[in-house]
Scaffold this motif. Structure first.
Motif, PDB file in Angstrom:
ATOM      1  N   ASP A  47       0.536  -1.329   0.118  1.00  0.00           N
ATOM      2  CA  ASP A  47      -0.214   0.007  -0.154  1.00  0.00           C
ATOM      3  C   ASP A  47       1.310   1.126   0.066  1.00  0.00           C
ATOM      4  OD1 ASP A  47       1.103   0.301   2.753  1.00  0.00           O
ATOM      5  OD2 ASP A  47      -0.753   0.307   3.785  1.00  0.00           O
ATOM      6  N   ARG A  49       0.703   4.282   2.311  1.00  0.00           N
ATOM      7  CA  ARG A  49       0.883   4.715   3.718  1.00  0.00           C
ATOM      8  C   ARG A  49       2.318   4.439   4.316  1.00  0.00           C
ATOM      9  NH1 ARG A  49      -1.414   6.915   8.107  1.00  0.00           N
ATOM     10  NH2 ARG A  49      -1.352   5.377   9.947  1.00  0.00           N
ATOM     11  N   ALA A  52       4.516   6.968   2.318  1.00  0.00           N
ATOM     12  CA  ALA A  52       3.712   7.962   2.644  1.00  0.00           C
ATOM     13  C   ALA A  52       4.776   9.071   3.802  1.00  0.00           C
ATOM     14  CB  ALA A  52       2.836   8.599   2.909  1.00  0.00           C
ATOM     15  N   VAL A  53       4.637   6.893   5.016  1.00  0.00           N
ATOM     16  CA  VAL A  53       4.360   7.488   6.456  1.00  0.00           C
ATOM     17  C   VAL A  53       6.416   7.851   6.638  1.00  0.00           C
ATOM     18  CG1 VAL A  53       4.452   6.829   8.548  1.00  0.00           C
ATOM     19  CG2 VAL A  53       2.652   7.015   7.367  1.00  0.00           C
TER      20      VAL A  53
END
Length: 97
Positions: A47, A49, A52-53
């Protein structure tokens, strides 16, 4: 008859039809991020996420603000009769001899 490379030979048989289709047997699209300053990377994830984190944490840690998002998806080439029907209209196709 003179043979020409790539010319269609009338042999009474149809040329093979090849098609590219999405490979749904694996994980799907894989996303990763890379810092454009130091080339450090997030590693691949199923994914967006996680990468991005990682970008936000890396920016806070280093002050680097430029990132490259890399999305990889997978596809397979199949020949007429070896996969999904070419008649379904999915994917790109090309004739070959």
């Amino acid at each position: 008859m003179t043979r020409v490379a790539g010319a269609y030979q009338r042999t009474g048989r149809r040329p093979k039809l090849w098609a590219l289709r999405e490979d749904r047997s694996g994980s799907g699209t894989v996303t990763e991020a890379e810092c454009t300053t130091c080339l450090d990377g997030s590693g691949a994830a199923d994914d967006g996420r996680g990468p991005a984190v990682w970008c936000l944490a890396h920016a806070q840690e280093t002050g680097h603000t430029g990132f490259r998002r890399i999305r990889t998806d997978f596809f397979r080439a199949s020949c007429e009769g070896t996969g999904a029907s070419v008649a379904d209209g999915a994917g790109a196709s090309v004739n070959g001899g």
